[in-house]
Design a protein around this motif. Structure first.
Motif, short mmCIF file in Angstrom:
data_model
loop_
_atom_site.label_atom_id
_atom_site.label_comp_id
_atom_site.label_asym_id
_atom_site.label_seq_id
_atom_site.Cartn_x
_atom_site.Cartn_y
_atom_site.Cartn_z
N PRO A 188 -5.18 -0.58 4.01
CA PRO A 188 -3.75 -0.24 3.92
C PRO A 188 -3.43 0.27 2.51
O PRO A 188 -3.86 -0.32 1.52
N ALA A 189 -2.69 1.34 2.42
CA ALA A 189 -2.40 1.94 1.11
C ALA A 189 -1.59 1.02 0.22
O ALA A 189 -1.63 1.15 -1.01
N ASP A 190 -0.87 0.08 0.83
CA ASP A 190 -0.06 -0.84 0.04
C ASP A 190 -0.72 -2.20 -0.14
O ASP A 190 -0.06 -3.18 -0.52
N ALA A 191 -2.04 -2.28 0.12
CA ALA A 191 -2.75 -3.55 -0.02
C ALA A 191 -2.74 -4.01 -1.48
O ALA A 191 -2.74 -3.20 -2.41
N LYS A 192 -2.75 -5.31 -1.68
CA LYS A 192 -2.79 -5.87 -3.02
C LYS A 192 -4.08 -5.44 -3.70
O LYS A 192 -5.16 -5.55 -3.14
#
Length: 380
Positions: A188-192
């Motif tokens: 996911p592009a917004d993963a931590k």
């Protein structure tokens, strides 16, 4: 061999050409470039409405079950219009990994959002020193429990700034150039732990440099075998190369048309410069270069269905060589024949040359692929 389009393929060509002729003139393109991420969500929605985002996917997965020829038709049209939207990154590459290597669960989770236009992808593969070698991977994916921890850096990731999901190549074992031990992961592009630095590229598109720092993903993130993903990567990249060959043909076709039209209307010494025989000869040479590129693009399109990986790779490499040479020749000639105006940002012709130059360097330039063809012993 019969190279004529079927009735369905002709209708597809008319449909996509009609959409882009109405919605993608040069002034509109300049407006789309100013939108977030450098492309238009409205146009992306229209591509989805016409079913173009679902073309290559099987009917079981909600698509239309189209093949490489249909992708070629769409990519050529996108090249003619200098389309900015991430069709290559999302449908061709992202969709390619899911079609060829995705599990049933991965297909169910990711393909419908591609088809309806609600999710875009980016392929994070290129590293600082890797050039064009797909096995040159230093980013790592280490097992942790049932999942993976990804660390590393990727550069010039097309649509990387704006994508919802990243497809990342990372090494699960072995040394830098080992053929084995390279995996493909959905992140996911917004993963931590994911940080991105976006920027516009020379052709008006957008890319990003992406750093992965301790990014944790589940076991379901791996596409195919995480210890033997290189054959899958090679297949999808060959399909991407064939697709951008078709895009380049579209850009070259439009460049030639614009140049011939300019020769007919630009006057010098009281007559149209197109009446000068020397310029007619140069336009004829441009036409020959275009047809050579078109033929090799068709060859690459057919080659993507070859089961023999070596034959497929050699055929696509040969096409990339010719398309690169033709693109450079047509681009340079079109600029020179337009004179000083061709060098301005206001003139569309220069933007075609910029895109052709970027295509030449995408997934291997002509010199790189010429070496691959030579090492393989020539064309198949």
């Amino acid at each position: 061999m019969d190279f004529d389009l079927s009735e369905e393929q002709r209708l597809l060509k008319e449909s996509v050409d009609g959409l882009l002729n109405d919605a993608y003139d040069f002034d509109s393109r300049k407006k789309y470039m100013k939108e977030k991420g450098g492309w238009s969500r409205a146009i992306w929605g229209k591509l989805a409405e016409q079913g173009l985002l679902g073309l290559p996917f099987s009917e079981t997965d909600g698509g239309f079950g189209a093949g490489a020829v249909e992708t070629m038709i769409v990519m050529e049209a996108l090249g003619k219009a200098l389309v900015l939207e991430p069709y290559l990154a999302t449908v061709v590459i992202g969709g390619g990994f899911l079609r060829h290597g995705g599990s049933a669960a991965q297909k169910q989770a990711h393909i419908p959002p591609i088809i309806d236009g609600s999710r875009t992808f980016a392929f994070a593969q290129l590293e600082k020193n890797s050039r064009y070698d797909l096995d040159d991977v230093t980013a790592s994916a280490k097992a942790k429990g049932d999942g993976w921890v990804i660390d590393g850096e990727k550069f010039v990731v097309s649509n990387g700034e704006n994508a919802d999901t990243l497809i990342v190549t990372a090494r699960t074992k072995g040394a830098r150039h080992d053929k084995a031990g390279v995996g493909v992961f959905l992140v996911p592009a917004d993963a931590k732990g994911v940080s991105k630095k976006g920027y516009p590229t020379q052709d008006g598109l957008h890319a990003a440099d992406i750093t992965f720092t301790g990014v944790e993903v589940g076991s379901d993130a791996a596409i195919g075998d995480p210890e033997d993903g290189l054959p899958l990567i090679a297949r999808v990249v060959d399909e991407a190369r064939a697709a951008i060959c078709a895009e380049a043909v579209g850009a070259m076709d439009e460049s030639l048309k614009a140049t011939v039209e300019y020769l007919k209307t630009r006057k010098q010494f009281g007559v149209a410069i197109g009446s000068f025989q020397s310029l007619q000869h140069r336009a004829a040479d441009m036409f020959v270069a275009l047809e050579q590129a078109r033929s090799m693009s068709l060859f690459a399109t057919m080659a993507t269905d070859f089961e023999n990986a070596r034959e497929r790779a050699t055929a696509v490499a040969a096409a990339k060589v010719q398309v690169g040479k033709s693109g450079k020749f047509i681009g340079q000639q079109s600029i020179q024949l337009h004179g000083g105006i061709g060098m301005t940002m206001e003139a569309k012709i220069g933007h075609y040359f910029k895109r052709l130059t970027m295509i030449e360097n995408a997934f291997g330039d002509s010199e790189y692929h010429l070496r691959r063809v030579s090492e393989a012993g020539g064309l198949v």
